[in-house]
Design a protein around this motif. Structure first.
Motif, mmCIF file in Angstrom:
data_model
loop_
_atom_site.group_PDB
_atom_site.id
_atom_site.type_symbol
_atom_site.label_atom_id
_atom_site.label_comp_id
_atom_site.label_asym_id
_atom_site.label_seq_id
_atom_site.Cartn_x
_atom_site.Cartn_y
_atom_site.Cartn_z
ATOM 1 N N UNK A 98 50.042 26.380 42.627
ATOM 2 C CA UNK A 98 49.197 27.267 41.830
ATOM 3 C C UNK A 98 48.353 28.109 42.767
ATOM 4 N N UNK A 99 47.736 29.128 42.221
ATOM 5 C CA UNK A 99 46.845 29.969 43.028
ATOM 6 C C UNK A 99 45.567 30.227 42.245
ATOM 7 N N UNK A 100 44.506 30.657 42.934
ATOM 8 C CA UNK A 100 43.227 30.843 42.240
ATOM 9 C C UNK A 100 43.337 31.849 41.099
ATOM 10 N N UNK A 101 42.648 31.542 40.026
ATOM 11 C CA UNK A 101 42.596 32.451 38.887
ATOM 12 C C UNK A 101 41.624 33.595 39.198
ATOM 13 N N UNK A 102 41.973 34.779 38.774
ATOM 14 C CA UNK A 102 41.028 35.896 38.900
ATOM 15 C C UNK A 102 40.451 36.169 37.513
ATOM 16 N N UNK A 103 39.247 36.756 37.487
ATOM 17 C CA UNK A 103 38.585 36.972 36.194
ATOM 18 C C UNK A 103 38.640 38.422 35.756
ATOM 19 N N UNK A 104 39.043 39.315 36.660
ATOM 20 C CA UNK A 104 39.073 40.749 36.347
ATOM 21 C C UNK A 104 37.707 41.307 35.994
ATOM 22 N N UNK A 105 36.724 40.829 36.720
ATOM 23 C CA UNK A 105 35.375 41.376 36.576
ATOM 24 C C UNK A 105 35.325 42.717 37.309
ATOM 25 N N UNK A 106 34.514 43.619 36.839
ATOM 26 C CA UNK A 106 34.392 44.927 37.484
ATOM 27 C C UNK A 106 34.001 44.743 38.954
ATOM 28 N N UNK A 107 34.802 45.285 39.839
ATOM 29 C CA UNK A 107 34.518 45.190 41.272
ATOM 30 C C UNK A 107 35.256 44.046 41.956
ATOM 31 N N UNK A 108 35.778 43.085 41.159
ATOM 32 C CA UNK A 108 36.413 41.904 41.760
ATOM 33 C C UNK A 108 37.608 42.308 42.627
ATOM 34 N N UNK A 109 38.450 43.154 42.100
ATOM 35 C CA UNK A 109 39.646 43.561 42.826
ATOM 36 C C UNK A 109 39.287 44.490 43.992
ATOM 37 N N UNK A 110 38.419 45.445 43.715
ATOM 38 C CA UNK A 110 38.077 46.470 44.714
ATOM 39 C C UNK A 110 37.434 45.852 45.961
ATOM 40 N N UNK A 111 36.700 44.773 45.790
ATOM 41 C CA UNK A 111 35.987 44.188 46.932
ATOM 42 C C UNK A 111 36.689 42.953 47.521
ATOM 43 N N UNK A 112 37.949 42.744 47.166
ATOM 44 C CA UNK A 112 38.709 41.643 47.807
ATOM 45 C C UNK A 112 38.774 41.909 49.297
ATOM 46 N N UNK A 113 38.442 40.914 50.072
ATOM 47 C CA UNK A 113 38.435 41.096 51.526
ATOM 48 C C UNK A 113 37.233 41.889 52.007
ATOM 49 N N UNK A 114 36.386 42.284 51.070
ATOM 50 C CA UNK A 114 35.173 43.057 51.384
ATOM 51 C C UNK A 114 33.940 42.286 50.921
ATOM 52 N N UNK A 115 34.124 40.986 50.779
ATOM 53 C CA UNK A 115 33.037 40.138 50.309
ATOM 54 C C UNK A 115 33.464 39.254 49.152
#
Lengths: 104, 410
Positions: free
Chosen positions: B114-131
């Motif tokens: 399995x892999x971690x679940x993402x929540x699709x919160x605003x900014x979650x995707x854009x800041x991956x690897x950026x915090x």
């Protein structure tokens, strides 16, 4: 692969002509270590097309953050000292190769 | 035929590695296909406190390294390969790798994890690897002397938050429940409450992640009051459960609505000869120990399947001569008498009609396939074809007549 750190990053990457690929990693980052052999292989295959560097963030945390890298694994592409592309977190070696072919 | 594996295992986490240990130790020709380095999610967990026999001080990567070596020591091949497609029906199953190579196997164990679940919160995707991160061991180094937020309050969230306190200045855990209520185990909760670096925000969810290139702040929403407040932070770690990595298995084996593989208690999937193990399976507890347990069960079940299938093929289906196939069971007295009657007849026929004894208890799959419900039963085979049968108790004459009718040349 050239080891870069806070002392030689400017010389080897920011002041370099042409394409430079920087593999950011750390000893604790298992996905980084899983990816590493294929990055080295890619570097050998493309020796003339780009300069390949590896940056262990241990001891170079500020340098990494200055390059807006705050997560591993990350592979950044620099052209004439300017960051032109970046792959972070979920990417495969095929993605790296595709990006390299785009930019080289 | 030497390029056909007895067992190919998809995935090299604890489930796949344990299956490899059991499979290879049973002398099955075994391969483990693993995208990167073996170890699965466990290899990205630093503190592993509850794997029996390894007390505190063992790390995930260390334990997984030992498991991989252990599997290899019995002869399992660990191959770096991402499986992109599979064909699971039929006697020989095929797994296609990203490299273009194909792996053929008589049995398959699916342990994709399995892999971690993402929540699709605003900014979650854009800041991956950026915090924004889902992997504390990968990224904790960056946050020395900085402040981070953790989203989630289960075992992983609270334990990884503890790990982060070794690096970060403060770790703020955002919890959806009322004050003091956590989903994690009590031991971890007590340690976390006692840790001065951990701060708590109760009754709240993460609303948005903001920044300019790197994460700078988060908006936190109180679900009781609806109030949204902004908090400065450098990192956001999500530990809100996992999702199974079963995308390529859709339409291949039966999955539930959430995408987990459905199995029975011997790890059989909906496809004969295909088993599943570990976090990708529908199950009660997803831990290293239960993954390893699944792997052991699946490998033993696969081995039994092979023995049964291959044994029946060799002794019955590939035989041209007339055969009496007796289904018996050691605890069934009638069937023991029936077998001795059949042995006598076979010996009188001097090799023209042979007897094959099938222990029904050990060969339930074969018994079920031929719809054998009564013990004893005799099935008459020639050239691999079932020609006739007698179900239930019989006498010598019944059999002799049947032989005369069914096998014309005898």
């Amino acid at each position: 692969m050239i080891e870069v750190n806070k002392d030689n990053f400017e010389q080897e990457v920011l002041k370099a002509d042409g394409l430079v690929v920087v593999d950011f990693w750390s000893e604790k980052c298992e996905p980084c270590k899983a990816l590493m052999p294929s990055v080295h292989e890619l570097a050998e295959k493309n020796a003339g097309r780009a300069k390949f560097c590896s940056l262990n963030i241990a001891g170079n945390k500020r340098l990494a953050i200055s390059q807006k890298v705050l997560g591993l694994p990350t592979i950044a592409f620099y052209k004439n000292g300017e960051k032109v592309a970046e792959l972070t977190k979920d990417f495969t070696i095929e993605d790296v190769e595709a990006k390299l072919n785009d930019l080289a | 035929m030497s390029d056909i594996y007895d067992l190919v295992i998809l995935g090299g986490g604890p489930a796949g590695l344990a299956a490899g240990i059991y499979g290879a130790r049973s002398r099955l020709k075994t391969a483990i296909l693993q995208k990167g380095k073996p170890g699965g999610q466990a290899a990205t967990t630093s503190d592993l406190e509850n794997y029996p026999g390894f007390s505190r001080g063992t790390t995930g990567p260390e334990l997984m390294g030992h498991m991989a070596k252990h599997a290899e020591s019995f002869g399992a091949e660990i191959i770096q390969e991402e499986v992109v497609d599979l064909e699971l029906n039929g006697d020989i199953k095929t797994l296609k790798g990203r490299s273009g190579k194909e792996y053929r196997a008589k049995t398959v164990i699916l342990a994709p994890g399995a892999e971690p679940r993402t929540l699709d919160i605003k900014g979650e995707k854009a800041f991956r690897g950026k915090g924004v991160s889902y992997c504390a061991t990968c990224d904790a180094d960056f946050f020395e002397e900085l402040d981070v937020v953790v989203v989630g309050n289960g075992d992983a969230a609270v334990e990884e938050a503890m790990y982060l306190t070794k690096f970060a200045e403060t770790v703020t855990i955002i919890v959806i429940h009322d004050e003091g209520i956590l989903d994690c185990n009590k031991a971890s909760a007590e340690l976390a409450f006692a840790n001065p670096k951990i701060k708590w925000v109760w009754n709240s969810v993460l609303h948005e992640i903001k920044g300019d290139g790197l994460v700078e702040s988060v908006l936190i929403k109180n679900i009781k009051t609806g109030e949204i407040s902004e908090m400065q932070t450098n990192g956001v770690f999500f530990f809100v459960g996992t999702v199974p990595k079963t995308e390529i298995l859709k339409g291949k084996v039966e999955l539930n609505e959430q995408g987990y593989i459905i199995t029975n208690d011997v790890m059989e999937t909906s496809v004969p000869g295909v088993y599943a193990a570990g976090d990708a399976r529908v199950k009660y507890l997803r831990q290293v120990i239960t993954a390893a347990s699944d792997g052991a069960i699946a490998a033993v079940a696969a081995e039994k399947y092979l023995a049964e299938e291959e044994g029946f093929k060799e002794r019955v289906l590939n035989v041209k001569e007339p055969l009496m196939v007796a289904f018996w069971a050691p605890q069934n007295e009638d069937s023991i008498g029936a077998v001795s009657t059949l042995e006598k007849i076979a010996s009188n026929k001097e090799g023209k009609v042979k007897l094959v004894k099938i222990d029904t208890y050990r060969n339930q799959r074969v018994a079920q396939r031929y719809d054998v419900k009564i013990i004893p039963s005799v099935l008459f085979f020639q050239n691999g074809q079932l020609l006739d049968r007698i179900s239930g108790v019989f006498n010598e004459i019944d059999i002799i007549e049947k032989i005369a009718n069914v096998f014309s040349e005898t």
